[in-house]
Design a protein around this motif. Structure first.
Motif, PDB file in Angstrom:
ATOM      1  N   HIS A   1      41.322   9.784  24.460  1.00 22.16           N
ATOM      2  CA  HIS A   1      40.436  10.555  23.586  1.00 22.16           C
ATOM      3  C   HIS A   1      41.192  11.725  22.969  1.00 22.16           C
ATOM      4  CE1 HIS A   1      36.916   8.432  25.086  1.00 22.16           C
ATOM      5  NE2 HIS A   1      37.408   8.595  26.301  1.00 22.16           N
ATOM      6  N   TRP A   2      40.729  12.158  21.799  1.00 23.55           N
ATOM      7  CA  TRP A   2      41.249  13.365  21.169  1.00 23.55           C
ATOM      8  C   TRP A   2      40.377  14.540  21.583  1.00 23.55           C
ATOM      9  CZ3 TRP A   2      45.685  13.989  18.576  1.00 23.55           C
ATOM     10  CH2 TRP A   2      46.342  12.839  18.130  1.00 23.55           C
ATOM     11  N   PHE A   3      41.015  15.688  21.798  1.00 18.34           N
ATOM     12  CA  PHE A   3      40.319  16.918  22.161  1.00 18.34           C
ATOM     13  C   PHE A   3      40.821  18.032  21.254  1.00 18.34           C
ATOM     14  CE2 PHE A   3      40.301  14.332  25.916  1.00 18.34           C
ATOM     15  CZ  PHE A   3      39.109  14.605  26.555  1.00 18.34           C
ATOM     16  N   ILE A   4      40.032  19.096  21.151  1.00 18.10           N
ATOM     17  CA  ILE A   4      40.465  20.294  20.431  1.00 18.10           C
ATOM     18  C   ILE A   4      40.212  21.502  21.310  1.00 18.10           C
ATOM     19  CG2 ILE A   4      38.245  20.665  19.265  1.00 18.10           C
ATOM     20  CD1 ILE A   4      40.012  21.580  16.796  1.00 18.10           C
ATOM     21  N   GLU A   5      41.091  22.492  21.172  1.00 23.31           N
ATOM     22  CA  GLU A   5      40.956  23.728  21.927  1.00 23.31           C
ATOM     23  C   GLU A   5      41.240  24.894  20.986  1.00 23.31           C
ATOM     24  OE1 GLU A   5      42.270  24.281  26.233  1.00 23.31           O
ATOM     25  OE2 GLU A   5      43.952  25.039  25.054  1.00 23.31           O
ATOM     26  N   ASP A   6      40.381  25.884  21.004  1.00 20.93           N
ATOM     27  CA  ASP A   6      40.565  27.077  20.178  1.00 20.93           C
ATOM     28  C   ASP A   6      41.725  27.896  20.730  1.00 20.93           C
ATOM     29  OD1 ASP A   6      40.178  29.157  18.354  1.00 20.93           O
ATOM     30  OD2 ASP A   6      38.697  30.153  19.611  1.00 20.93           O
ATOM     31  N   ARG A   7      42.653  28.288  19.860  1.00 17.27           N
ATOM     32  CA  ARG A   7      43.778  29.128  20.274  1.00 17.27           C
ATOM     33  C   ARG A   7      43.883  30.372  19.378  1.00 17.27           C
ATOM     34  NH1 ARG A   7      48.063  25.845  22.780  1.00 17.27           N
ATOM     35  NH2 ARG A   7      46.957  24.425  24.161  1.00 17.27           N
ATOM     36  N   SER A   8      42.875  30.608  18.561  1.00 18.19           N
ATOM     37  CA  SER A   8      42.934  31.725  17.615  1.00 18.19           C
ATOM     38  C   SER A   8      42.732  33.059  18.317  1.00 18.19           C
ATOM     39  CB  SER A   8      41.873  31.553  16.522  1.00 18.19           C
ATOM     40  OG  SER A   8      40.576  31.576  17.082  1.00 18.19           O
ATOM     41  N   ARG A   9      43.242  34.097  17.703  1.00 19.24           N
ATOM     42  CA  ARG A   9      43.119  35.449  18.271  1.00 19.24           C
ATOM     43  C   ARG A   9      41.670  35.906  18.316  1.00 19.24           C
ATOM     44  NH1 ARG A   9      47.441  38.087  14.419  1.00 19.24           N
ATOM     45  NH2 ARG A   9      46.478  36.492  13.188  1.00 19.24           N
ATOM     46  N   ASP A  10      40.883  35.495  17.294  1.00 14.18           N
ATOM     47  CA  ASP A  10      39.506  35.986  17.213  1.00 14.18           C
ATOM     48  C   ASP A  10      38.456  34.911  17.526  1.00 14.18           C
ATOM     49  OD1 ASP A  10      39.938  34.480  14.972  1.00 14.18           O
ATOM     50  OD2 ASP A  10      39.315  36.005  13.545  1.00 14.18           O
ATOM     51  N   ASN A  11      38.873  33.848  18.239  1.00 20.41           N
ATOM     52  CA  ASN A  11      37.955  32.772  18.636  1.00 20.41           C
ATOM     53  C   ASN A  11      37.169  32.227  17.443  1.00 20.41           C
ATOM     54  OD1 ASN A  11      38.658  32.967  21.395  1.00 20.41           O
ATOM     55  ND2 ASN A  11      37.331  34.748  21.586  1.00 20.41           N
ATOM     56  N   SER A  12      37.889  31.822  16.389  1.00 19.98           N
ATOM     57  CA  SER A  12      37.226  31.388  15.157  1.00 19.98           C
ATOM     58  C   SER A  12      37.383  29.896  14.882  1.00 19.98           C
ATOM     59  CB  SER A  12      37.744  32.202  13.969  1.00 19.98           C
ATOM     60  OG  SER A  12      39.136  32.009  13.805  1.00 19.98           O
ATOM     61  N   THR A  13      37.515  29.078  15.930  1.00 19.51           N
ATOM     62  CA  THR A  13      37.512  27.624  15.786  1.00 19.51           C
ATOM     63  C   THR A  13      36.245  27.117  16.464  1.00 19.51           C
ATOM     64  OG1 THR A  13      39.921  27.541  15.889  1.00 19.51           O
ATOM     65  CG2 THR A  13      38.749  25.476  16.290  1.00 19.51           C
ATOM     66  N   TYR A  14      35.453  26.332  15.725  1.00 19.79           N
ATOM     67  CA  TYR A  14      34.163  25.885  16.249  1.00 19.79           C
ATOM     68  C   TYR A  14      33.995  24.386  16.098  1.00 19.79           C
ATOM     69  CZ  TYR A  14      33.181  30.835  15.647  1.00 19.79           C
ATOM     70  OH  TYR A  14      33.248  32.195  15.699  1.00 19.79           O
ATOM     71  N   VAL A  15      33.601  23.728  17.168  1.00 20.72           N
ATOM     72  CA  VAL A  15      33.137  22.345  17.174  1.00 20.72           C
ATOM     73  C   VAL A  15      32.055  22.335  18.234  1.00 20.72           C
ATOM     74  CG1 VAL A  15      33.709  19.914  17.453  1.00 20.72           C
ATOM     75  CG2 VAL A  15      35.482  21.521  16.784  1.00 20.72           C
ATOM     76  N   HIS A  16      30.835  22.153  17.861  1.00 23.14           N
ATOM     77  CA  HIS A  16      29.733  22.255  18.820  1.00 23.14           C
ATOM     78  C   HIS A  16      29.864  23.614  19.528  1.00 23.14           C
ATOM     79  CE1 HIS A  16      29.274  17.991  18.037  1.00 23.14           C
ATOM     80  NE2 HIS A  16      30.455  17.757  18.557  1.00 23.14           N
ATOM     81  N   ALA A  17      30.555  23.661  20.664  1.00 29.21           N
ATOM     82  CA  ALA A  17      30.815  24.912  21.384  1.00 29.21           C
ATOM     83  C   ALA A  17      31.804  24.632  22.502  1.00 29.21           C
ATOM     84  CB  ALA A  17      29.523  25.472  21.971  1.00 29.21           C
TER      85      ALA A  17
END
Length: 123
Positions: free
Chosen positions: A79-95
């Motif tokens: 499976h593919w996964f995504i993880e937020d790594r931004s300084r200001d937590n600005s990556t969103y997929v569902h939660a």
């Protein structure tokens, strides 16, 4: 505030994607054009341990996407996964962080939306 994000229902176990040994899964991110903007090409990311996403390899002219590191795509256990790594937590997929991605999911990085898809090619 961005427009409402419509997300397809989760896949059932019977619908989950399976790959055979002759196929290589890869994923694509297609930037969704803003009003008045020309359509942009989807980016293709091969199966690797991780794909680091930032402004340079997504939408170079969009200053709302982090210049250094926005998110990480990774392939694990089929499976593919995504993880937020931004300084200001600005990556969103569902939660949340490190969530499984499904075809058609909409990802927001900064103020830009991307459609995620999975494809395969023969080895």
């Amino acid at each position: 505030m961005p427009e409402e994000i419509v997300v397809p229902p989760p896949m059932t176990e019977e619908e989950e994607l399976e790959y055979n040994e002759n196929e290589i899964p890869f994923c694509t991110l297609k930037p969704l054009s803003l009003p008045g903007e020309r359509a942009m090409q989807e980016e293709v990311y091969e199966e690797e341990s991780e794909v680091l996403l930032d402004r340079r390899n997504t939408v170079p002219h969009d200053v709302t996407i982090d210049e250094e590191l926005q998110a990480c795509l990774f392939f694990s256990d089929g499976h593919w996964f995504i993880e937020d790594r931004s300084r200001d937590n600005s990556t969103y997929v569902h939660a949340g962080a490190g969530i499984k991605l499904e075809p058609g999911d909409i990802i927001r990085m900064g103020e830009r939306k991307f459609e995620f898809n999975i494809k395969t090619r023969k080895k």
